[in-house]
Design a protein around this motif. Structure first.
Motif, mmCIF file in Angstrom:
data_model
loop_
_atom_site.group_PDB
_atom_site.id
_atom_site.type_symbol
_atom_site.label_atom_id
_atom_site.label_comp_id
_atom_site.label_asym_id
_atom_site.label_seq_id
_atom_site.Cartn_x
_atom_site.Cartn_y
_atom_site.Cartn_z
ATOM 1 N N HIS A 119 25.947 -17.611 -17.147
ATOM 2 C CA HIS A 119 25.445 -18.378 -16.006
ATOM 3 C C HIS A 119 25.017 -17.424 -14.889
ATOM 4 O O HIS A 119 25.740 -16.476 -14.567
ATOM 5 N N PRO A 120 23.849 -17.650 -14.265
ATOM 6 C CA PRO A 120 23.348 -16.733 -13.235
ATOM 7 C C PRO A 120 24.235 -16.621 -11.983
ATOM 8 O O PRO A 120 24.182 -15.608 -11.280
ATOM 9 N N MET A 121 25.066 -17.609 -11.707
ATOM 10 C CA MET A 121 25.923 -17.546 -10.526
ATOM 11 C C MET A 121 27.226 -16.800 -10.777
ATOM 12 O O MET A 121 27.952 -16.469 -9.850
ATOM 13 N N VAL A 155 34.522 -15.581 -11.475
ATOM 14 C CA VAL A 155 34.197 -14.982 -10.183
ATOM 15 C C VAL A 155 32.687 -14.956 -9.999
ATOM 16 O O VAL A 155 31.942 -14.598 -10.921
ATOM 17 N N GLY A 156 32.268 -15.361 -8.800
ATOM 18 C CA GLY A 156 30.841 -15.349 -8.485
ATOM 19 C C GLY A 156 30.625 -15.111 -7.006
ATOM 20 O O GLY A 156 31.571 -15.073 -6.219
ATOM 21 N N GLU A 165 27.499 -24.221 -3.583
ATOM 22 C CA GLU A 165 27.509 -25.032 -4.801
ATOM 23 C C GLU A 165 28.192 -24.348 -5.980
ATOM 24 O O GLU A 165 28.203 -24.892 -7.087
ATOM 25 N N PHE A 166 28.755 -23.164 -5.777
ATOM 26 C CA PHE A 166 29.335 -22.407 -6.897
ATOM 27 C C PHE A 166 30.439 -23.186 -7.605
ATOM 28 O O PHE A 166 30.388 -23.390 -8.820
#
Length: 89
Positions: free
Chosen positions: A82-84, A20-21, A26-27
């Motif tokens: 991951h930052p996203m 989940v982000g 671009e996710f």
């Protein structure tokens, strides 16, 4: 004999991972690229996408071919950091 702390998953097997982000163009592609590093045969057509009711978040369910606990652990670590990504299940 396997230790009790060993995985309950039989390898190889198909293993769903939910990521989940924040909703971002671009996710999905970015997450697919991360997964493909750990599962080179992964196909983006195996991704289920669900936006949150308010449209702020995107949930991806990716079914990877798990070949070892180490592979899954490394994939979870990379996705979680991951930052996203908000969280991984």
């Amino acid at each position: 004999m396997t230790e009790p702390t060993e995985s309950l998953i039989e390898y190889p097997s198909d293993f769903p991972i939910k990521v989940v982000g924040i909703m971002h163009d671009e996710f999905a592609q970015t997450i697919v690229e991360v997964v493909t590093v750990h599962d080179p045969d992964f196909h983006a057509g195996k991704v289920e996408m669900r936006p949150s009711s308010a449209g702020k978040y995107l949930s991806l369910t990716l079914t990877v071919r798990a070949t070892s606990r180490e592979q899954l652990d490394n994939l979870y670590r990379e996705l979680s950091s991951h930052p996203m990504v908000k969280f991984v299940l």
